[in-house]
Structure formats: C-alpha cells, structure tokens
Scaffold this active site. Structure first.
Site, PDB file in Angstrom:
ATOM      1  CE  LYS A  64      -1.747   2.966   2.448  1.00  0.00           C
ATOM      2  NZ  LYS A  64      -1.663   4.190   1.636  1.00  0.00           N
ATOM      3  CD  GLU A  82      12.887   0.064  10.086  1.00  0.00           C
ATOM      4  OE1 GLU A  82      13.286   0.988  10.815  1.00  0.00           O
ATOM      5  OE2 GLU A  82      13.529  -0.974   9.895  1.00  0.00           O
ATOM      6  CB  CYS A 141      12.872   8.233   9.525  1.00  0.00           C
ATOM      7  SG  CYS A 141      13.844   7.125   8.487  1.00  0.00           S
ATOM      8  CD  GLU A 197       9.882  12.192  12.582  1.00  0.00           C
ATOM      9  OE1 GLU A 197       8.664  11.994  12.739  1.00  0.00           O
ATOM     10  OE2 GLU A 197      10.626  11.406  11.991  1.00  0.00           O
TER      11      GLU A 197
HETATM   12  P1  NDP Z   1       2.161   8.075   8.143  1.00  0.00           P
HETATM   13  O1  NDP Z   1       2.347   7.268   9.363  1.00  0.00           O
HETATM   14  O2  NDP Z   1       1.144   9.141   8.137  1.00  0.00           O
HETATM   15  O3  NDP Z   1       1.821   7.157   6.887  1.00  0.00           O
HETATM   16  C1  NDP Z   1       2.631   6.056   6.516  1.00  0.00           C
HETATM   17  C2  NDP Z   1       1.802   5.092   5.704  1.00  0.00           C
HETATM   18  O4  NDP Z   1       0.801   4.535   6.545  1.00  0.00           O
HETATM   19  C3  NDP Z   1       1.056   5.744   4.537  1.00  0.00           C
HETATM   20  O5  NDP Z   1       1.047   4.850   3.451  1.00  0.00           O
HETATM   21  C4  NDP Z   1      -0.330   5.941   5.098  1.00  0.00           C
HETATM   22  O6  NDP Z   1      -1.311   5.992   4.100  1.00  0.00           O
HETATM   23  C5  NDP Z   1      -0.474   4.677   5.936  1.00  0.00           C
HETATM   24  N1  NDP Z   1      -1.491   4.751   6.998  1.00  0.00           N
HETATM   25  C6  NDP Z   1      -2.039   5.841   7.584  1.00  0.00           C
HETATM   26  N2  NDP Z   1      -2.950   5.476   8.508  1.00  0.00           N
HETATM   27  C7  NDP Z   1      -2.992   4.124   8.515  1.00  0.00           C
HETATM   28  C8  NDP Z   1      -3.717   3.146   9.254  1.00  0.00           C
HETATM   29  N3  NDP Z   1      -4.604   3.490  10.180  1.00  0.00           N
HETATM   30  N4  NDP Z   1      -3.490   1.844   9.000  1.00  0.00           N
HETATM   31  C9  NDP Z   1      -2.589   1.460   8.073  1.00  0.00           C
HETATM   32  N5  NDP Z   1      -1.869   2.339   7.329  1.00  0.00           N
HETATM   33  C10 NDP Z   1      -2.044   3.656   7.556  1.00  0.00           C
HETATM   34  O7  NDP Z   1       3.603   8.655   7.822  1.00  0.00           O
HETATM   35  P2  NDP Z   1       4.012   9.637   6.666  1.00  0.00           P
HETATM   36  O8  NDP Z   1       3.647   9.049   5.355  1.00  0.00           O
HETATM   37  O9  NDP Z   1       3.515  11.000   7.012  1.00  0.00           O
HETATM   38  O10 NDP Z   1       5.617   9.564   6.791  1.00  0.00           O
HETATM   39  C11 NDP Z   1       6.323  10.301   7.701  1.00  0.00           C
HETATM   40  C12 NDP Z   1       6.664   9.481   8.927  1.00  0.00           C
HETATM   41  O11 NDP Z   1       7.313   8.265   8.563  1.00  0.00           O
HETATM   42  C13 NDP Z   1       7.667  10.204   9.802  1.00  0.00           C
HETATM   43  O12 NDP Z   1       7.310  10.064  11.162  1.00  0.00           O
HETATM   44  C14 NDP Z   1       8.966   9.478   9.534  1.00  0.00           C
HETATM   45  O13 NDP Z   1       9.900   9.581  10.559  1.00  0.00           O
HETATM   46  C15 NDP Z   1       8.498   8.092   9.329  1.00  0.00           C
HETATM   47  N6  NDP Z   1       9.492   7.334   8.586  1.00  0.00           N
HETATM   48  C16 NDP Z   1      10.223   6.369   9.213  1.00  0.00           C
HETATM   49  C17 NDP Z   1      11.236   5.712   8.559  1.00  0.00           C
HETATM   50  C18 NDP Z   1      12.070   4.644   9.209  1.00  0.00           C
HETATM   51  O14 NDP Z   1      12.758   3.905   8.488  1.00  0.00           O
HETATM   52  N7  NDP Z   1      12.086   4.517  10.519  1.00  0.00           N
HETATM   53  C19 NDP Z   1      11.557   6.040   7.170  1.00  0.00           C
HETATM   54  C20 NDP Z   1      10.734   7.083   6.622  1.00  0.00           C
HETATM   55  C21 NDP Z   1       9.734   7.688   7.308  1.00  0.00           C
HETATM   56  P3  NDP Z   1      -1.802   7.385   3.418  1.00  0.00           P
HETATM   57  O15 NDP Z   1      -0.786   8.434   3.747  1.00  0.00           O
HETATM   58  O16 NDP Z   1      -1.841   7.062   1.981  1.00  0.00           O
HETATM   59  O17 NDP Z   1      -3.137   7.685   3.980  1.00  0.00           O
END
Ligand code: NDP
Length: 496
Positions: free
Chosen positions: A177, A251, A286, A387
């Site tokens: 997804k 992650e 991140c 963050e």
């Molecule tokens: P989100 O947590 O908002 O979204 C991540 C993914 O989860 C998206 O595809 C989103 O879908 C999906 N999602 C949202 N709600 C749900 C749910 N209830 N159930 C299942 N899936 C869901 O993060 P961001 O996309 O805003 O990314 C930024 C964040 O990711 C930052 O906190 C960053 O630090 C972290 N990150 C961590 C990394 C690591 O390796 N540790 C690497 C990169 C980022 P949609 O947005 O399409 O609605």
C-alpha cells in the site's frame, strides 16, 4: 475480481480499470500544486479482500519454487528495473518534490536491493541439521505468509524495496500500500517487478491509510505487516494487527541528535556533511539530524560556519538542476513546520531564515520553505522535543558530555544518532551511551547505514531490525522438524 487480473499493473491501478471500479484521487506536484501528475485509485475493502486472497493463493507456489529460483527471478527483475530509472526519478520528483539526484537514489535503490537479496536468497534453502545422541533435528526457515508492506511518501521506492526484497527472497507474496502522497513512481516500479514474477506474488493496493491500509492490516489471511511511517500510525497498526496476532515490524519516526564534541575539527567537511544530513529531502527523512548539541567551546565557530553553509542552499523545483532542495511534500507538512517555527519564535528562540529561492520557483503555487537555523532555545523547546520533518534545526550548546548524553537520550525516539570528534575511540565510547538503533561517528546520512549493519529503532522508533539477514528473519518463521529416539530429558508422569 478474479486473481488472474492480479498483480495489478500501474496503468490499470491508476486508471481504476483493473477489474474494479474505484474513485480516483489526483496526485499533485508539490512544486506546482496546480499540476496533476497522475491519478491514484482508492481501493475499497472488497478489493483489499480480493487482493489478499490472490496473494494467499500464490503463496504455496512461490515457496515451492525454492529460494534459489526466487533469487533468479528477482535478479532478472532487477536487470529490467535498471532501465527507465531517469524517467521514474523524474516522475518521483514531480510527485514527491525532492531534487532529481535524490529521486535517482530512491528509484535506483529498487534494482540494487532486489539484486542484493537475490544474492542472499541463494543461501536460504540450506537447512541446519543438528545430530546428537538422541536423534536429529532439522531447523528450517519457512515463509511467514502473505505480507503487507505500508510505506510513507518521503523515500517511497527505496523504503518499500528495503523490506519487500527480503520478504520476497524469504518466500512471501507481498501486498504493497503506497502513500497516497507519492504513489506513482513506486507503483510503476512494482508493475515492472510484478511482470517478472508469478501472478499474485507482487500486488499493489492503492488507497488511503485509514481505509485500505487498516483493512490490509486487519485481514485474517495477512501474516506479516512491514510498516514504515509515523509513530502514531504505528500504534494503530499494532492495534489492528492484534486481533489476528499478526506479526508486525515497525520503522517509525526519529528525533536524531548529533553531538559535536570539544575534540571535533569544525572544518568544511564536517559542516557540509551535517548540512546534508539536516536538509536532505527538505528535512523529511526519518534519520536526518533533527537536533544539534555542540560543545560550548566550539559553539560559536560551528554556528557561524553552519549558517553560512546553509545560506548557500537554493530552494526550488526539484527538476531545476540548480535547486539544492525542493518543496515540502504536502500542505499539511508545510503547515506543521510553519507552526513549529512560529511557536519557536514565541518561545524566545532565534530563527535565522537563510538560503534563497530559485528565480523560477513558483513560490505561491508550491509548498516551498527556505531553510532555517534555530539558536537561543533550551532543551525543553518544542522544536527540540519533536520530529520537525522540515528544513530547520535547533543548535544547543553543552558544557559536559554527561549533559549531552542526557539530552540526546531525553526523547521517546531512538532511531539514529551521531557523534563528531577527531578522537574516534572517545566518540565510539560515547556512542555506546546513546539510546539509538544506529550511532554513527563523523557521518549521519542516507547511506551511513548499509546492509552489513542492522537498521531499526529503539524505544518508540520501531520494532524489529532491517538490512541483511536481519530483514529475512523479520519475515520468516523457524520450524524445528525433529525425530528423536527417546524423550528422557523431558520425562512423562511416573508409571506404576
Ligand atoms: P504516516 O504514518 O502518516 O503514513 C505512513 C503510511 O501509513 C502511509 O502509506 C499511510 O497511508 C499509511 N497509513 C495511515 N494510517 C494508517 C492506518 N490506520 N493503518 C494502516 N496504514 C495507515 O507517515 P508519513 O507518510 O507521514 O511519513 C512520515 C513518517 O514516517 C515520519 O514520522 C517518519 O519519521 C516516518 N518514517 C520512518 C522511517 C524509518 O525507516 N524509521 C523512514 C521514513 C519515514 P496514506 O498516507 O496514503 O493515507
């Protein structure tokens, strides 16, 4: 929808014509929000169910091929993915916003990661056989089952492939997804990959997180969720997976500290490396540096040199070769960083806005923001504690190293950290005291953690470890197949 329509090809998914009627949402260019880069289908719960069933149906075949053959198919897909990197990178810049060289790194990660895990796959068919005086036990690594991969928008292709490639090598069919904020280059990449693998092994479910994402996580046939995203969403994923006791690796976010010791040489190389770590992807990574702690004896020279280096940054459309950083990815992120900077000023911090806008940047039509440097704040300031995920960083002085370690560890996060010094042994010793999954000495950037190092977060930055065999372990089960001649070491009840 029959499973023969799967795996979903990019075009089919994006035009909503893959056997299901779907609402389409536009994907906008963050540098020119009036430009629609592509369309993104919103899969319903019924589609999620069909796709998971198709993946589950493909699981026995993919397992039965054996890891060697899986690796061969993955390597062929990697070769195919070497073509068209420039086109997909340009698409990624247009949907994500980052500069082209970063998009090439992101998109180019797909063949590299597939190739790497194709190589590792060759070792996975080997079973461990333990003989002892009581018999034989075979220890087998077996696939865990249909695996859901949920990815964020900042490094969508690389972060997806980093978990998807080991999941495939381990014998699992995957359902991805993408983030609705950067789904296009990733879906194109997955469509090419899917064409080289048996039907149903690689699937894409477009849709929003709360709808398609949550439905995937809670589906009873899904056995593993590999989630990359924010900590708050990670909590929802854990809750959603609890019902079926589905295994989850997370992650999550980070608030990475960099500690610059008295023994550091504050030269051009150090300044440029730290600048790169803070502002890569416009601060939306991140494990970018999110807070800088500098020994007081070095503080003034560091701040002065750092500000003049940040002042060289050019903000513009990621497609312009002169742009150093692009816009933020989306309006919500822009508003969140803008509000944080305003709050920092209210709390008495000094925000130096630096750099310059590219003359051709359509400033009012994009999510652009000039880079800034924050001084004059204490450790309790909001911008230090969260963050920020944007092009700004607070710089704080410290007097002794115990204080620096205490501040570095005073966070719910524990993804990565760095220590900067000319005395490597001393820096390594200090690094042992920092609560983070990765601690780098004199570097801290995308690429500082390679496949030979486990990657993942402590505390609320995640669950599980990625890279190398650690990633294979995250999506495998171990089975003990045992034939033992007696059970003396675990006797039953006495017989009378
Ligand atoms: P989100 O947590 O908002 O979204 C991540 C993914 O989860 C998206 O595809 C989103 O879908 C999906 N999602 C949202 N709600 C749900 C749910 N209830 N159930 C299942 N899936 C869901 O993060 P961001 O996309 O805003 O990314 C930024 C964040 O990711 C930052 O906190 C960053 O630090 C972290 N990150 C961590 C990394 C690591 O390796 N540790 C690497 C990169 C980022 P949609 O947005 O399409 O609605």
């Amino acid at each position: 929808m029959s499973s023969s329509t799967l795996p979903l090809s990019t075009a089919a998914v994006l035009s909503g014509s893959a056997g299901f009627a779907a609402e389409l949402a536009p994907v906008l260019n963050p540098a020119r929000t009036s430009e629609v880069v592509g369309w993104y289908a919103q899969a319903s719960v019924e589609v999620v169910d069909d796709v998971v069933r198709a993946a589950a149906a493909a699981a026995p075949l993919w397992d039965a091929l054996g890891a060697l053959e899986r690796g061969r198919l993955m390597a062929a897909a990697a070769t195919a993915l070497e073509h068209g990197i420039d086109e997909r990178a340009e698409l990624l810049t247009r949907e994500q916003g980052k500069v082209l060289w970063e998009s090439r790194l992101d998109v180019g990660g797909a063949p590299r990661l597939l190739d790497y895990y194709a190589g590792l796959a060759a070792t996975l068919d080997t079973e461990e056989v333990v003989h002892d005086e009581r018999g034989t036990t075979v220890i087998r690594r077996v696939p865990i089952g249909p695996t859901v991969v949920i990815v964020p928008w900042n490094y969508p292709v690389y972060l997806c492939m980093m978990v998807l490639a080991p999941a495939l090598a381990a014998g699992n069919p995957v359902i991805v997804k993408p983030s609705e904020l950067a789904p296009l280059a990733l879906t194109e990449t997955l469509a090419i990959l899917a064409r080289h693998l048996p039907p149903g092994v690689v699937n894409v479910v477009p849709g929003t997180g709360p709808a398609a994402g949550a439905a995937l996580v809670g589906h009873p046939l899904v056995r593993k969720v590999l989630f990359t995203g924010g900590t708050q969403t990670g909590r929802s994923v854990l809750r959603g997976a609890a019902e079926n006791i589905t295994s989850v690796s997370l992650e999550l976010g980070g608030n990475d500290p960099a500690v610059i010791l008295e023994s550091a040489v504050v030269d051009d190389q150090l300044i440029r490396e730290i600048r790169r770590s803070v502002y890569t992807c416009t601060g939306q990574v991140c494990f970018n540096i999110k807070r800088l702690y500098v020994h007081r004896s070095r503080y003034d020279e560091f701040v002065e040199q750092f500000k003049s280096a940040v002042d060289e940054i050019v903000v513009g459309d990621g497609l312009h070769p002169e742009s150093t950083i692009g816009p933020l990815n989306n309006r919500r992120q822009w508003e969140s960083v803008t509000a944080l900077i305003a709050e920092t000023e209210r709390q008495g911090g000094t925000v130096d806005v630096l750099g310059r806008a590219h003359p051709e940047a359509r400033w009012n039509d994009g999510h652009f923001m000039l880079p800034s440097v924050i001084t004059g704040v204490g450790h309790e300031a909001s911008v230090v504690g969260c963050e920020q995920f944007g092009p700004t960083v607070p710089i704080l002085p410290f007097d002794d190293e115990d204080e620096a370690v205490r501040m570095a560890n005073d966070t719910e996060f524990g993804l990565a950290a760095s220590v900067w010094s000319s005395d490597i042994d001393h820096a390594l010793a200090l690094g042992r005291r920092i609560e983070a999954g990765s601690v780098f000495v004199n570097s801290h950037r995308v690429g500082s953690s390679d496949m030979t190092m486990p990657f993942g977060g402590m505390k609320r930055s995640g669950l599980g470890r990625n890279h190398g065999m650690w990633a294979i372990d995250e999506c495998s089960e171990l089975q003990a197949l045992s034939h033992r001649l007696d059970t003396a070491s675990f006797p039953g009840p006495p017989t009378h």
